[in-house]
Design a protein around this motif. Structure first.
Motif, PDB file in Angstrom:
ATOM      1  N   ARG A   1       1.096   3.937   1.634  1.00 53.00           N
ATOM      2  CA  ARG A   1       1.493   4.621   2.871  1.00 53.00           C
ATOM      3  C   ARG A   1       2.547   3.840   3.649  1.00 53.00           C
ATOM      4  O   ARG A   1       2.962   4.255   4.731  1.00 53.00           O
ATOM      5  CB  ARG A   1       0.259   4.864   3.747  1.00 53.00           C
ATOM      6  CG  ARG A   1      -0.731   5.830   3.115  1.00 53.00           C
ATOM      7  CD  ARG A   1      -1.877   6.183   4.052  1.00 53.00           C
ATOM      8  NE  ARG A   1      -2.676   5.025   4.423  1.00 53.00           N
ATOM      9  CZ  ARG A   1      -3.603   4.484   3.646  1.00 53.00           C
ATOM     10  NH1 ARG A   1      -3.820   4.975   2.441  1.00 53.00           N
ATOM     11  NH2 ARG A   1      -4.319   3.448   4.051  1.00 53.00           N
TER      12      ARG A   1
ATOM     13  N   HIS B   1       0.855  -1.183   0.000  1.00 51.34           N
ATOM     14  CA  HIS B   1       0.000   0.000   0.000  1.00 51.34           C
ATOM     15  C   HIS B   1       0.896   1.240   0.000  1.00 51.34           C
ATOM     16  O   HIS B   1       2.042   1.215   0.485  1.00 51.34           O
ATOM     17  CB  HIS B   1      -0.962  -0.001   1.192  1.00 51.34           C
ATOM     18  CG  HIS B   1      -0.310   0.030   2.531  1.00 51.34           C
ATOM     19  ND1 HIS B   1       0.071   1.205   3.143  1.00 51.34           N
ATOM     20  CD2 HIS B   1       0.021  -0.966   3.401  1.00 51.34           C
ATOM     21  CE1 HIS B   1       0.597   0.932   4.326  1.00 51.34           C
ATOM     22  NE2 HIS B   1       0.589  -0.372   4.508  1.00 51.34           N
TER      23      HIS B   1
ATOM     24  N   SER C   1      -8.865   0.182   3.121  1.00 53.42           N
ATOM     25  CA  SER C   1      -9.186   1.231   4.096  1.00 53.42           C
ATOM     26  C   SER C   1      -8.162   1.216   5.227  1.00 53.42           C
ATOM     27  O   SER C   1      -7.418   0.241   5.411  1.00 53.42           O
ATOM     28  CB  SER C   1     -10.590   1.007   4.655  1.00 53.42           C
ATOM     29  OG  SER C   1     -10.617  -0.161   5.464  1.00 53.42           O
ATOM     30  N   ASP C   2      -8.130   2.293   5.994  1.00 55.78           N
ATOM     31  CA  ASP C   2      -7.223   2.362   7.145  1.00 55.78           C
ATOM     32  C   ASP C   2      -7.497   1.227   8.117  1.00 55.78           C
ATOM     33  O   ASP C   2      -6.564   0.651   8.691  1.00 55.78           O
ATOM     34  CB  ASP C   2      -7.377   3.712   7.861  1.00 55.78           C
ATOM     35  CG  ASP C   2      -6.828   4.871   7.029  1.00 55.78           C
ATOM     36  OD1 ASP C   2      -6.034   4.612   6.103  1.00 55.78           O
ATOM     37  OD2 ASP C   2      -7.205   6.020   7.306  1.00 55.78           O
ATOM     38  N   LEU C   3      -8.784   0.898   8.297  1.00 60.45           N
ATOM     39  CA  LEU C   3      -9.150  -0.190   9.208  1.00 60.45           C
ATOM     40  C   LEU C   3      -8.611  -1.524   8.699  1.00 60.45           C
ATOM     41  O   LEU C   3      -8.070  -2.323   9.480  1.00 60.45           O
ATOM     42  CB  LEU C   3     -10.668  -0.265   9.370  1.00 60.45           C
ATOM     43  CG  LEU C   3     -11.202  -1.415  10.240  1.00 60.45           C
ATOM     44  CD1 LEU C   3     -10.638  -1.322  11.654  1.00 60.45           C
ATOM     45  CD2 LEU C   3     -12.726  -1.416  10.256  1.00 60.45           C
ATOM     46  N   GLU C   4      -8.736  -1.774   7.407  1.00 65.40           N
ATOM     47  CA  GLU C   4      -8.257  -3.035   6.837  1.00 65.40           C
ATOM     48  C   GLU C   4      -6.738  -3.137   6.930  1.00 65.40           C
ATOM     49  O   GLU C   4      -6.198  -4.223   7.209  1.00 65.40           O
ATOM     50  CB  GLU C   4      -8.723  -3.160   5.383  1.00 65.40           C
ATOM     51  CG  GLU C   4     -10.211  -3.432   5.258  1.00 65.40           C
ATOM     52  CD  GLU C   4     -10.732  -3.245   3.849  1.00 65.40           C
ATOM     53  OE1 GLU C   4     -11.747  -3.877   3.508  1.00 65.40           O
ATOM     54  OE2 GLU C   4     -10.127  -2.463   3.071  1.00 65.40           O
ATOM     55  N   ILE C   5      -6.050  -2.035   6.708  1.00 68.95           N
ATOM     56  CA  ILE C   5      -4.586  -2.036   6.851  1.00 68.95           C
ATOM     57  C   ILE C   5      -4.206  -2.338   8.295  1.00 68.95           C
ATOM     58  O   ILE C   5      -3.289  -3.127   8.568  1.00 68.95           O
ATOM     59  CB  ILE C   5      -4.004  -0.691   6.394  1.00 68.95           C
ATOM     60  CG1 ILE C   5      -4.182  -0.528   4.875  1.00 68.95           C
ATOM     61  CG2 ILE C   5      -2.521  -0.579   6.760  1.00 68.95           C
ATOM     62  CD1 ILE C   5      -3.790   0.825   4.347  1.00 68.95           C
ATOM     63  N   SER C   6      -4.922  -1.719   9.236  1.00 67.63           N
ATOM     64  CA  SER C   6      -4.656  -1.953  10.656  1.00 67.63           C
ATOM     65  C   SER C   6      -4.940  -3.399  11.042  1.00 67.63           C
ATOM     66  O   SER C   6      -4.162  -4.021  11.785  1.00 67.63           O
ATOM     67  CB  SER C   6      -5.511  -0.997  11.497  1.00 67.63           C
ATOM     68  OG  SER C   6      -5.362  -1.257  12.869  1.00 67.63           O
ATOM     69  N   GLN C   7      -6.040  -3.958  10.539  1.00 69.70           N
ATOM     70  CA  GLN C   7      -6.376  -5.356  10.835  1.00 69.70           C
ATOM     71  C   GLN C   7      -5.319  -6.299  10.274  1.00 69.70           C
ATOM     72  O   GLN C   7      -4.956  -7.294  10.918  1.00 69.70           O
ATOM     73  CB  GLN C   7      -7.757  -5.688  10.263  1.00 69.70           C
ATOM     74  CG  GLN C   7      -8.909  -5.020  10.993  1.00 69.70           C
ATOM     75  CD  GLN C   7     -10.238  -5.180  10.266  1.00 69.70           C
ATOM     76  OE1 GLN C   7     -10.281  -5.405   9.053  1.00 69.70           O
ATOM     77  NE2 GLN C   7     -11.327  -5.082  11.006  1.00 69.70           N
TER      78      GLN C   7
ATOM     79  N   GLY D   1       3.697  -3.732   5.979  1.00 69.31           N
ATOM     80  CA  GLY D   1       3.440  -2.822   4.883  1.00 69.31           C
ATOM     81  C   GLY D   1       4.662  -2.673   3.992  1.00 69.31           C
ATOM     82  O   GLY D   1       5.772  -2.485   4.484  1.00 69.31           O
TER      83      GLY D   1
ATOM     84  N   GLU E   1      -2.157  -5.590   9.790  1.00 70.63           N
ATOM     85  CA  GLU E   1      -0.965  -5.444  10.635  1.00 70.63           C
ATOM     86  C   GLU E   1      -1.085  -6.283  11.901  1.00 70.63           C
ATOM     87  O   GLU E   1      -0.109  -6.902  12.350  1.00 70.63           O
ATOM     88  CB  GLU E   1      -0.756  -3.975  10.982  1.00 70.63           C
ATOM     89  CG  GLU E   1      -0.272  -3.134   9.813  1.00 70.63           C
ATOM     90  CD  GLU E   1      -0.175  -1.659  10.163  1.00 70.63           C
ATOM     91  OE1 GLU E   1      -0.634  -1.277  11.275  1.00 70.63           O
ATOM     92  OE2 GLU E   1       0.360  -0.882   9.338  1.00 70.63           O
TER      93      GLU E   1
END
Length: 241
Positions: free
Chosen positions: A172, A170, A198-204, A212, A206
């Motif tokens: 970022r 991604h 989404s930010d939530l999906e990236i966080s999940q 990343g 991780e």
């Protein structure tokens, strides 16, 4: 040499009847004749030279020769989790990822996925994508057939994975594949949709151990990102180059 995948195990020095799809391709599309030679493979990493012995309106029988071990698989075991893209982009990604050595493909749904499929259409899509995989193997010389797994959402896929290196591409991200070190040949590669995860999906992801990764300063389309990442991994750690 024409290469054809046979869906069941091939016995050397035997006769077999081509299945309907192989018959259509060999006889109706390529217009091969009795006496012509082709190569058969069955997903076991063996190839078999075969001769078209008998052709009728509905079937073709071939005489199979001795088998030869022919392993063209990468040392990397890459599992691609690809959020489903629109139109023929998904077909293209699957075809080219197989040519580049991917072993497993799981189509994914995400928050920004622009594709909506009911169960019946999704089932047909999975079958279509598996056929694209087989065709790609026939073309590129692979003698094992990668698997297209049932579709699922991103969060479920991330949580269900076995051990291995987990990468999420991604824009970022701050780390690069060029600085990556691997301690496992099992690589799980997550590629988001055209609108990105989404930010939530990236966080999940991780939280499930996904790192990343950034491919460069430019934002790549989803199909470009998948193929570029696979190429970079195969060049650095696999069998390209």
């Amino acid at each position: 040499m024409t290469r054809i995948f046979h869906t069941s195990t091939i016995t050397e020095n035997s006769q077999l009847t081509l299945d309907d799809e192989a018959f259509n391709h060999v006889v109706r599309v390529l217009r091969m004749k009795e006496g012509d030679i082709l190569t058969l493979f069955d997903g076991t990493n063996y190839t078999f030279q075969a001769t078209l012995e008998s052709i009728t309106k509905k079937q073709a029988i071939v005489a199979v020769g001795a088998g030869q071990f022919d392993n063209r698989e990468s040392p990397l075991n890459i599992h691609l989790g690809q959020v489903i893209s629109r139109g023929d982009k998904m077909d293209f990604t699957i075809q080219k990822s197989v040519e580049l050595g991917v072993n497993t493909i799981t189509p994914l749904f995400s928050e920004r996925c622009g594709v909506r499929l009911d169960d019946d259409r999704l089932s047909k899509k999975i079958q279509q994508w598996q056929k694209i995989v087989i065709s790609a193997c026939e073309q590129c010389g692979r003698n094992q057939i990668p698997v297209v797994k049932p579709a699922m959402n991103v969060e479920q896929w991330c949580s269900d994975l076995a051990e291995g290196l987990k990468l999420n591409l991604h824009p970022r991200a701050t780390q690069s594949i060029n600085t990556l070190e691997i301690h496992s040949n099992n690589i799980h590669l997550l590629i988001g949709p055209e609108g990105g995860l989404s930010d939530l999906e990236i966080s999940q992801a991780e939280k499930q151990g996904f790192m990343g990764m950034l491919l460069g300063p430019r934002i790549l389309r989803t199909e470009t990102a998948a193929l570029t990442a696979i190429t970079a991994l195969q060049t650095k750690f696999g069998d390209l180059g």
